[in-house]
Enzyme design. Sequence first.
Site, PDB file in Angstrom:
ATOM      1  CG  ASP A 215      -0.357  -0.265   2.484  1.00 41.28           C
ATOM      2  OD1 ASP A 215       0.869  -0.156   2.560  1.00 41.28           O
ATOM      3  OD2 ASP A 215      -1.064  -0.561   3.450  1.00 41.28           O
ATOM      4  CG  ASP A 519      -6.117  -4.455   4.751  1.00 44.22           C
ATOM      5  OD1 ASP A 519      -6.889  -4.403   3.782  1.00 44.22           O
ATOM      6  OD2 ASP A 519      -5.480  -3.482   5.179  1.00 44.22           O
TER       7      ASP A 519
HETATM    8  P1  ATP Z   1      -3.202   3.127   1.406  1.00 42.39           P
HETATM    9  O1  ATP Z   1      -4.235   2.070   1.211  1.00 42.39           O
HETATM   10  O2  ATP Z   1      -2.170   3.089   0.359  1.00 42.39           O
HETATM   11  O3  ATP Z   1      -2.635   3.229   2.779  1.00 42.39           O
HETATM   12  P2  ATP Z   1      -4.905   5.343   1.859  1.00 42.39           P
HETATM   13  O4  ATP Z   1      -4.371   5.635   3.201  1.00 42.39           O
HETATM   14  O5  ATP Z   1      -5.186   6.512   0.968  1.00 42.39           O
HETATM   15  O6  ATP Z   1      -3.950   4.475   1.025  1.00 42.39           O
HETATM   16  P3  ATP Z   1      -7.369   4.701   3.009  1.00 42.39           P
HETATM   17  O7  ATP Z   1      -6.903   5.050   4.353  1.00 42.39           O
HETATM   18  O8  ATP Z   1      -8.275   3.526   2.806  1.00 42.39           O
HETATM   19  O9  ATP Z   1      -6.192   4.471   2.020  1.00 42.39           O
HETATM   20  O10 ATP Z   1      -8.062   6.003   2.439  1.00 42.39           O
HETATM   21  C1  ATP Z   1      -8.737   5.983   1.212  1.00 42.39           C
HETATM   22  C2  ATP Z   1      -9.267   7.352   0.908  1.00 42.39           C
HETATM   23  O11 ATP Z   1     -10.231   7.710   1.908  1.00 42.39           O
HETATM   24  C3  ATP Z   1      -8.235   8.459   0.982  1.00 42.39           C
HETATM   25  O12 ATP Z   1      -7.592   8.639  -0.253  1.00 42.39           O
HETATM   26  C4  ATP Z   1      -9.047   9.676   1.329  1.00 42.39           C
HETATM   27  O13 ATP Z   1      -9.641  10.229   0.178  1.00 42.39           O
HETATM   28  C5  ATP Z   1     -10.139   9.095   2.208  1.00 42.39           C
HETATM   29  N1  ATP Z   1      -9.824   9.236   3.632  1.00 42.39           N
HETATM   30  C6  ATP Z   1      -8.751   8.802   4.277  1.00 42.39           C
HETATM   31  N2  ATP Z   1      -8.802   9.105   5.583  1.00 42.39           N
HETATM   32  C7  ATP Z   1      -9.933   9.764   5.775  1.00 42.39           C
HETATM   33  C8  ATP Z   1     -10.587  10.343   6.904  1.00 42.39           C
HETATM   34  N3  ATP Z   1     -10.049  10.310   8.110  1.00 42.39           N
HETATM   35  N4  ATP Z   1     -11.753  10.955   6.716  1.00 42.39           N
HETATM   36  C9  ATP Z   1     -12.327  10.986   5.501  1.00 42.39           C
HETATM   37  N5  ATP Z   1     -11.790  10.464   4.410  1.00 42.39           N
HETATM   38  C10 ATP Z   1     -10.605   9.866   4.518  1.00 42.39           C
END
Ligand code: ATP
Length: 803
Positions: A215, A519
């Site tokens: 990721d 996951d």
């Molecule tokens: P990875 O899977 O590579 O760690 P990531 O951290 O972007 O990537 P997620 O944490 O699932 O993956 O987040 C996916 C999407 O959700 C982000 O790109 C963002 O747009 C949104 N997001 C992340 N954190 C928040 C939050 N605290 N509140 C609202 N939306 C969020």
Amino acid sequence: YLPPRATVIRDGRRQAIEARGVVRGDLLVVEEGARVCADARLLEGAVDIDLSTLTGESMPAFRSADSLDSSVPLIHARDLVFSGTTCIEGGARAVVFATGMHTELGRIAALSERVEQEESPLEHQVRRVAWLIALIAVVTGIAFIPIATLGAGLSLSNGVVFAVGLLVGNVPEGLLPVITLALAAGVRGLVREGAVVKRLSAVETLGSTTVICTDKTGTLTENRMRVTTLWTPGGACRLPAPDAAEAGDEHAGSGPELGALATAISACNNAEMTDGGGPTGDPTEAAMLLAARALGADVSAERRRRRRRRQFHFDPVLKLMSTVDERDGILWVHAKGAPEALLPRCEEVASGSDQERLSDAGRDQIGRTVGEYAAQGLRVLGVARRRLERDAPPPERREEAERDLCFLGLVAMIDPPRAEVAGAVARCHTAGIRIILVTGDHGLTAAAVAQQVGIAAEDPTVVTGEQLAAMSEHELDGLLREGQELIFARTSPEAKLRIADALRAEAHVVAMTGDGVNDAPALRRADIGIAMGRSGTDVAREASTMVLTDDNFATIVAAVQAGRRVYDNIRKFIFYIFAHTTPEVTPFLVFALSGGAIPLPLTVLQLLAFDIGTETLPALALGREPAEPGLMRRPPRTRSEGVISPSLLLRAWLFLGVICATLQMTGFFYVLLKAGWQPGDRTGAGAPLHEAYRQATTMTLLGMIAGQIGTAFAARTERASLRSVGVFSNPLLLWGIAFELVLAAMLIYLPPFQSLFSTAALGADELLLVLPFPFIVWGADELRRYLLRRRRAPKEATQRAWA
Ligand code: ATP
């Protein structure tokens, strides 16, 4: 996790019973502070419940009897409570529908219990090696009996004793401890590098990894977000530093649109400012809170808590989070999340201090802006709000809250790639390991970061979660088989499972990272499930094979390297063991084939002294060899590649083995011939040649030991020259050899050992003869490796040119 007692309504009466007495259909009383002992559906009331045991989510979730929805996964159903969770606030009555191992908690427990320890490739191969060695030992042992009794005229009992000696001599007592210690040392070394491996054999599986599915946030990047730009339909405002709002192009850090954006960011947030001034909490939210503060919004966690009426947690599938907050008697929904998820839920857009309908052109403009920021590698979140009707109760269902929103703006933040990742990615590429990026973030952001760290070139293939969902298994297999750089963006945790499955079906050895509860299945399915030690949940850590204490991609690559090294060392040790077979068997063959005309060049006890006393320590040291140069420049080995290859056996038995045997037999004959021995002469006790014979067998033993020292040095590398790894770079081996020499001196010169092992003191000329033996053995192998390198070099240069 379960309480000892539970309160239920039975026969219309409220009663406390033992929790294990609760059955399906019981009416459970869920009260504040109580732990739930069964899975139950709420019939009346509402509760805030801590689901962290199941979901890892630290904030409580709202569950209510009025919130029926059957379309979501069980764990997200808003009218259910689960065994092992705790009621934080409120009270309810619920009918039990599952108890014990049938509950969600039980299911997870059963999952963990059921995980069978699949035999790792190494375990499988060691089993094969053990059988092979046993076969060789038994066959040579048994074959010796008729040769010795019929051919050489030994008595049957003497023949059997010799056969047993031969058999024991061939059994590598050190195999198990050396492999275990090599793996354990690998595991210990990895802890220092930042990876905790939970199964010894996993170290070796790591070494054969062909694909790493990683990721992005926190693994490739630092997970230290900083908001760089706030965008509203009126214009953009840049924030050059976390604390100081600087004049942007069109805004001066103020204005009603920006003010509303800052207020919403601060409300829909769970990060908090510490006394020291810095924020704590989720890095995305912490960065947004700092930006809100820079724009002058109220960021007090205390006041935010007082205003908050409802919270819908960040859902990695929806990619949204929202809260319901009361300000001056008015209820507001504040929402933030991935712009693609938020925009379809927006009907209006902020315009000055007012709002207007969000036109298609407006949506396009927002989409374009998101694309521009994402293409720079920035993480972009949308923010929106809705004012609720006066006196209306806060919405209890997510869908009710997250609709008809008014779009406020975008927040773009930078999350710099970790400095060490680019180097680690390059090492993966030279090691023939493919990297697939699987992220929840926007495709363009992911592609930009992938390019920054060297995972992808100019135009990588980006597959979104939606596109993946629409793909058949066949299409996915085809896509993965094409072998190009792939980025899976906006994926759900389930997508990881599909990707792991598809890759494994293609015979890949898959390492997969993950941190969330969802996951866990993919982490289990991958050959090496890698959980994050800092940001991950307990469930993910439990399901994983390896935990990264620093969440760093570079550590995965270091672990792969360690895995390859351990495997190589096991091969070196096995080679070393096999190289002794020829020198151990030769004396007995010479004796038997000469029909007894040549006396036995080595006694059984001498053989055992060699085998047990002097062999094991250098072998243990070989298990700790440093990595050979070029370790990460060769492709991963295939699953089917055996730890013993024909070339290994050839090198051990017919090359080094024959050289050692020839040298030791030269020593033996040198002493005998010097004493005037002729074939057929008597050498037994009382015979004039007996003393010379004792010296000659001692020479064989010393020759074997000397050959063994040369073999140990030769075994240190498979292809590289010893100089390139450093002749003295394995101090353990030097200690092992020193021990071997001391033991040899004791065997030869101390009278009690002399009478026990039938040895005799050797003179200076004999010692001088043996002195070059190790160098001859080692030098011969050095020459062989040199020729091998020279033959392969042009071939590899051509391959590189083609590549
Ligand atoms: P990875 O899977 O590579 O760690 P990531 O951290 O972007 O990537 P997620 O944490 O699932 O993956 O987040 C996916 C999407 O959700 C982000 O790109 C963002 O747009 C949104 N997001 C992340 N954190 C928040 C939050 N605290 N509140 C609202 N939306 C969020």
